[in-house]
Write a protein that holds these residues in place. Sequence first.
Motif, PDB file in Angstrom:
ATOM      1  N   TYR A  99     -24.948   3.163 -39.977  1.00 20.03           N
ATOM      2  CA  TYR A  99     -24.356   4.539 -40.079  1.00 20.03           C
ATOM      3  C   TYR A  99     -23.294   4.703 -40.923  1.00 20.03           C
ATOM      4  CZ  TYR A  99     -22.024   8.654 -38.231  1.00 20.03           C
ATOM      5  OH  TYR A  99     -21.526  10.194 -38.019  1.00 20.03           O
ATOM      6  N   TRP A 133     -25.130  15.730 -41.237  1.00 22.77           N
ATOM      7  CA  TRP A 133     -25.542  14.604 -40.530  1.00 22.77           C
ATOM      8  C   TRP A 133     -27.068  14.415 -40.014  1.00 22.77           C
ATOM      9  CZ3 TRP A 133     -20.931  16.992 -40.108  1.00 22.77           C
ATOM     10  CH2 TRP A 133     -19.835  16.205 -40.283  1.00 22.77           C
ATOM     11  N   LYS A 134     -27.740  15.784 -40.276  1.00 20.32           N
ATOM     12  CA  LYS A 134     -29.150  15.839 -39.729  1.00 20.32           C
ATOM     13  C   LYS A 134     -29.891  15.624 -41.223  1.00 20.32           C
ATOM     14  CE  LYS A 134     -29.098  17.672 -35.651  1.00 20.32           C
ATOM     15  NZ  LYS A 134     -29.654  16.869 -34.572  1.00 20.32           N
ATOM     16  N   ASP A 148     -27.229  11.587 -37.883  1.00 27.58           N
ATOM     17  CA  ASP A 148     -27.143  11.881 -36.183  1.00 27.58           C
ATOM     18  C   ASP A 148     -28.064  11.048 -35.379  1.00 27.58           C
ATOM     19  OD1 ASP A 148     -24.948  13.687 -35.836  1.00 27.58           O
ATOM     20  OD2 ASP A 148     -26.552  15.625 -35.613  1.00 27.58           O
ATOM     21  N   GLU A 151     -26.699   7.615 -34.464  1.00 27.27           N
ATOM     22  CA  GLU A 151     -25.627   7.882 -33.733  1.00 27.27           C
ATOM     23  C   GLU A 151     -25.957   8.407 -32.285  1.00 27.27           C
ATOM     24  OE1 GLU A 151     -21.109  10.164 -33.017  1.00 27.27           O
ATOM     25  OE2 GLU A 151     -22.259  10.525 -34.638  1.00 27.27           O
ATOM     26  N   HIS A 152     -26.671   9.457 -32.245  1.00 25.94           N
ATOM     27  CA  HIS A 152     -27.133  10.178 -30.970  1.00 25.94           C
ATOM     28  C   HIS A 152     -28.588   9.633 -30.400  1.00 25.94           C
ATOM     29  CE1 HIS A 152     -23.673  12.479 -31.084  1.00 25.94           C
ATOM     30  NE2 HIS A 152     -24.004  13.093 -32.494  1.00 25.94           N
ATOM     31  N   GLY A 153     -29.437   9.332 -31.446  1.00 30.11           N
ATOM     32  CA  GLY A 153     -30.988   8.919 -30.825  1.00 30.11           C
ATOM     33  C   GLY A 153     -31.118   7.564 -30.667  1.00 30.11           C
ATOM     34  N   ARG A 156     -26.119   5.766 -29.117  1.00 33.71           N
ATOM     35  CA  ARG A 156     -25.434   6.500 -27.746  1.00 33.71           C
ATOM     36  C   ARG A 156     -26.786   6.428 -26.675  1.00 33.71           C
ATOM     37  NH1 ARG A 156     -20.577   8.642 -28.212  1.00 33.71           N
ATOM     38  NH2 ARG A 156     -20.092   9.031 -30.456  1.00 33.71           N
ATOM     39  N   GLU A 157     -27.767   6.408 -27.195  1.00 33.26           N
ATOM     40  CA  GLU A 157     -29.181   6.242 -26.087  1.00 33.26           C
ATOM     41  C   GLU A 157     -29.200   5.009 -25.617  1.00 33.26           C
ATOM     42  OE1 GLU A 157     -33.718   7.577 -26.418  1.00 33.26           O
ATOM     43  OE2 GLU A 157     -32.338   8.903 -27.217  1.00 33.26           O
ATOM     44  N   HIS A 165     -17.616   5.513 -30.274  1.00 32.51           N
ATOM     45  CA  HIS A 165     -17.063   6.496 -31.493  1.00 32.51           C
ATOM     46  C   HIS A 165     -16.008   6.074 -32.252  1.00 32.51           C
ATOM     47  CE1 HIS A 165     -16.911  10.400 -33.331  1.00 32.51           C
ATOM     48  NE2 HIS A 165     -15.303  10.395 -33.055  1.00 32.51           N
TER      49      HIS A 165
END
Length: 179
Positions: A99, A133-134, A148, A151-153, A156-157, A165
């Motif tokens: 990241y 970020w996309k 993203d 980080e999120h997929g 964090r998942e 963070h």
Amino acid sequence: MSEVDSITKRAIKSSLLIAGLIMLSNTVHAFEHQHTEFTKVLQNVVVSDDKKQTRVDYAKLNANPDPLNAYLASLSAVSEQEYKTWSDMQQLSFLMNAYNGFTLKLIVDNYKIFASGEAESIRDLGSILRSPWKKEFFTLLGKKRHLDGIEHGMIREWFSYPRIHAALVCAAVSCPPLR
């Protein structure tokens, strides 16, 4: 030497060559989990204004992007199968460094518009319809990805660490310092 001996020698050489190629193709990519090359990049371009804030010297990074690109290529070379053999901490470290490294690449790849003053923030690399970020601009674990998604997929998942963070740096002043 007879013709039979010559044919036998060629067959043996061919068999050895094929065996060697098979062994090379089955060799697992040995990823360097200390992230030494990325550490060298960061030591070269991260400047500490004080003990709480750091800045990346993007002009310096832009002038010599090869070490960062080589490190990122080593991340992109990791297969999903190899990744799954690692410990949770190795996986998390890999994703966080990916990241942060690909965030640096996004800025460097767009450095000219920052240098010209057309962009002042990473947010300026996006649009009303799509955040920077996309943007899918790199490959990770065999698939085209965006920041993203990491980080999120993924992070964090897949991992439940509340301090994550603090280690992800989005190239904005409001982000945690890059260490």
